[in-house]
Scaffold this active site. Sequence first.
Site, PDB file in Angstrom:
ATOM      1  N   LYS A  82      57.919  66.757  55.285  1.00 13.44           N
ATOM      2  CA  LYS A  82      56.786  66.791  54.949  1.00 13.44           C
ATOM      3  C   LYS A  82      55.782  65.627  55.971  1.00 13.44           C
ATOM      4  CE  LYS A  82      57.786  65.514  50.299  1.00 13.44           C
ATOM      5  NZ  LYS A  82      59.466  65.449  50.808  1.00 13.44           N
ATOM      6  N   ARG A 141      54.887  64.529  41.629  1.00 17.42           N
ATOM      7  CA  ARG A 141      56.389  65.055  42.017  1.00 17.42           C
ATOM      8  C   ARG A 141      57.217  65.212  40.049  1.00 17.42           C
ATOM      9  NH1 ARG A 141      59.720  62.425  46.666  1.00 17.42           N
ATOM     10  NH2 ARG A 141      57.515  61.874  47.910  1.00 17.42           N
ATOM     11  N   ARG A 177      67.017  60.529  60.956  1.00 15.64           N
ATOM     12  CA  ARG A 177      65.936  59.888  60.796  1.00 15.64           C
ATOM     13  C   ARG A 177      65.402  58.868  61.604  1.00 15.64           C
ATOM     14  NH1 ARG A 177      61.343  61.544  56.285  1.00 15.64           N
ATOM     15  NH2 ARG A 177      63.522  60.478  54.725  1.00 15.64           N
ATOM     16  N   ARG A 200      64.731  54.428  57.289  1.00 18.86           N
ATOM     17  CA  ARG A 200      64.562  53.672  56.091  1.00 18.86           C
ATOM     18  C   ARG A 200      65.504  53.281  55.530  1.00 18.86           C
ATOM     19  NH1 ARG A 200      60.751  58.402  53.841  1.00 18.86           N
ATOM     20  NH2 ARG A 200      61.811  58.879  52.397  1.00 18.86           N
ATOM     21  N   ARG A 241      68.805  61.399  45.236  1.00 16.11           N
ATOM     22  CA  ARG A 241      66.636  61.962  45.879  1.00 16.11           C
ATOM     23  C   ARG A 241      66.464  63.552  45.341  1.00 16.11           C
ATOM     24  NH1 ARG A 241      65.237  59.512  51.354  1.00 16.11           N
ATOM     25  NH2 ARG A 241      64.241  60.637  50.961  1.00 16.11           N
TER      26      ARG A 241
END
Length: 286
Positions: free
Chosen positions: A90, A166, A199, A228, A239
């Site tokens: 995203k 969400r 990431r 993160r 998640r």
Amino acid sequence: MASCCSLSFSTVSSKPNKPYSSPISSSLQLPITSQLPFSKKNSLYSNHTLLQTQCRKTQSPDCPSFLVVGSAKKQEPLRVMISGAPASGKGTQCELIIKKYDLVHIAAGDLLRAEIAAGTENGRRAKEYMDKGQLVPNEIVVTIVKERLMRPDSQEKGWLLDGYPRSLSQAVALKEFQPDLFILLEVPEEILVERVVGRRLDPVTGRIYHLKYSPPETDEIAARLTQRFDDTEEKVKLRLHTHHQNVESVLSMYKDTIFQVDGSVSKEEVFAQIDGALAQFLEAKE
Ligand code: AP5
């Protein structure tokens, strides 16, 4: 007065501003000296025909020149939502979309991380849920996202809402903000885990990297990259679980505007699909 003027697209000439009633239907008649916010890409006026009215030489010298906005309808700016599982791409696609379409990028996760970084009470509470891979309660998220959507830049330029809603209750809470297009990125689960673990983020530019798929361009950038706090294999599974629990109910709210995208291919190929859909939408709108 109307009979003294004809419509033309020729060069603007300066004449004293005088009241003028246009023969064409228009909502706005502006002196030609006005600075109109007229840019094809984002302007509120972008779908309007700007017509300059000029007097014929043979007619009254008092006849004024005006820029006339010849359409009664103001074009609404583009509104897009982008959704998908954690690490489906995203944020990566949002970087590309805003570069081309110049929308205001509103990422629910970024807004929450900003609250955490600022040490607010909302941030402290949000982190408890984010650590567990759960949704942050609505009383925090809805207010933050709504406030950002209501700001003048979002209203004027259009928005790209990332990671919201969400849940069904979030969609209902902001149901007045309907998207023109609801982009859903679809990526198989085994790819998602690899993307999360690799990431990295550049705190200086805000750019998203991946150690394997999108490595930093220089050693200097590589040295400052951060990870993160919720980017571990264990947390991404939590998640993902939360995502699967809610996704169907969210999609049911946007049946008419959903555009499903294969998010497993390269980021350029994913963007090509999205770009095609947005271009088609804008063309149809015009
Ligand atoms: P959020 O920050 O929104 O995280 P997320 O949804 O889990 O999504 P990510 O940001 O992890 O991934 P992404 O899809 O943006 O992927 P990216 O482009 O970075 O939310 C975090 C938490 O905040 C939530 O768990 C929740 O607790 C809370 N929260 C957020 N919104 C909320 C809400 N509305 N309500 C309640 N709570 C909320 O890509 C990932 C990696 O893959 C990158 O390294 C990238 O380089 C790479 N990559 C991307 N595309 C490709 C490609 N095509 N090929 C190869 N690699 C690729």
